[in-house]
Design a protein around this motif. Sequence first.
Motif, PDB file in Angstrom:
ATOM      1  N   PHE A  13       5.713  -5.076   4.590  1.00  0.00           N
ATOM      2  CA  PHE A  13       6.164  -3.324   4.528  1.00  0.00           C
ATOM      3  C   PHE A  13       7.266  -3.349   5.505  1.00  0.00           C
ATOM      4  O   PHE A  13       7.497  -4.046   6.633  1.00  0.00           O
ATOM      5  CB  PHE A  13       5.134  -2.456   5.297  1.00  0.00           C
ATOM      6  N   SER A  14       8.202  -2.259   5.372  1.00  0.00           N
ATOM      7  CA  SER A  14       9.292  -1.870   6.112  1.00  0.00           C
ATOM      8  C   SER A  14       8.391  -1.140   7.411  1.00  0.00           C
ATOM      9  O   SER A  14       7.359  -0.863   7.336  1.00  0.00           O
ATOM     10  CB  SER A  14      10.199  -1.106   5.608  1.00  0.00           C
ATOM     11  N   ASP A  15       9.121  -1.034   8.262  1.00  0.00           N
ATOM     12  CA  ASP A  15       8.404   0.020   9.701  1.00  0.00           C
ATOM     13  C   ASP A  15       8.042   1.202   9.009  1.00  0.00           C
ATOM     14  O   ASP A  15       6.855   1.542   9.552  1.00  0.00           O
ATOM     15  CB  ASP A  15       9.624  -0.059  10.851  1.00  0.00           C
ATOM     16  N   THR A  16       8.949   1.802   8.274  1.00  0.00           N
ATOM     17  CA  THR A  16       8.514   3.267   7.765  1.00  0.00           C
ATOM     18  C   THR A  16       7.177   3.138   6.775  1.00  0.00           C
ATOM     19  O   THR A  16       6.372   3.849   7.090  1.00  0.00           O
ATOM     20  CB  THR A  16       9.511   3.684   7.045  1.00  0.00           C
ATOM     21  N   GLU A  17       7.117   2.211   6.063  1.00  0.00           N
ATOM     22  CA  GLU A  17       6.082   2.093   4.944  1.00  0.00           C
ATOM     23  C   GLU A  17       5.030   1.625   5.893  1.00  0.00           C
ATOM     24  O   GLU A  17       3.840   2.146   5.570  1.00  0.00           O
ATOM     25  CB  GLU A  17       6.444   1.019   4.041  1.00  0.00           C
ATOM     26  N   ARG A  22      -0.420   3.001   8.351  1.00  0.00           N
ATOM     27  CA  ARG A  22      -1.277   3.098   9.530  1.00  0.00           C
ATOM     28  C   ARG A  22      -1.866   4.395   9.617  1.00  0.00           C
ATOM     29  O   ARG A  22      -2.986   4.842   9.942  1.00  0.00           O
ATOM     30  CB  ARG A  22      -0.490   2.636  10.715  1.00  0.00           C
ATOM     31  N   THR A  23      -0.704   5.576   9.309  1.00  0.00           N
ATOM     32  CA  THR A  23      -1.463   6.661   9.560  1.00  0.00           C
ATOM     33  C   THR A  23      -2.210   7.304   8.582  1.00  0.00           C
ATOM     34  O   THR A  23      -3.458   7.797   8.922  1.00  0.00           O
ATOM     35  CB  THR A  23      -0.192   7.776   9.339  1.00  0.00           C
TER      36      THR A  23
END
Length: 122
Positions: A13-17, A22-23
Amino acid sequence: MGEPRKKRFYVSFSDTELAVVRTAAEREGMASAAWAGRQVRAVAQHTLVPVSLDAADVLRELVQARVHLRETVTALRALAAAGPPGAGVPESAATAVARALDAVVRVDEATVAVMRERRPRS
């Protein structure tokens, strides 16, 4: 639960994905990997059908059209209550009816678009 899980499946995953995953996992009180695994299985079993980012635009259109329909229905009710019986339909009522019909068409078109998007990908 059930049989032990010994097979691993790696996903990048990218950091944003990863933040989004996680959220979502935290919201449901799950570990990120467990949440992602559940989502992957749901898609594979066709119990969850992923939609494109364009679906968000379509859903926004549906929400806007529903709001417009509610406002139009309120206007029609006010017009019907204000006029004496048998007085005929005033121009403003005819306009409100035309707006309501336009909104119905928009909701129908958006609904069909969502239905097409939600078809299983097999």
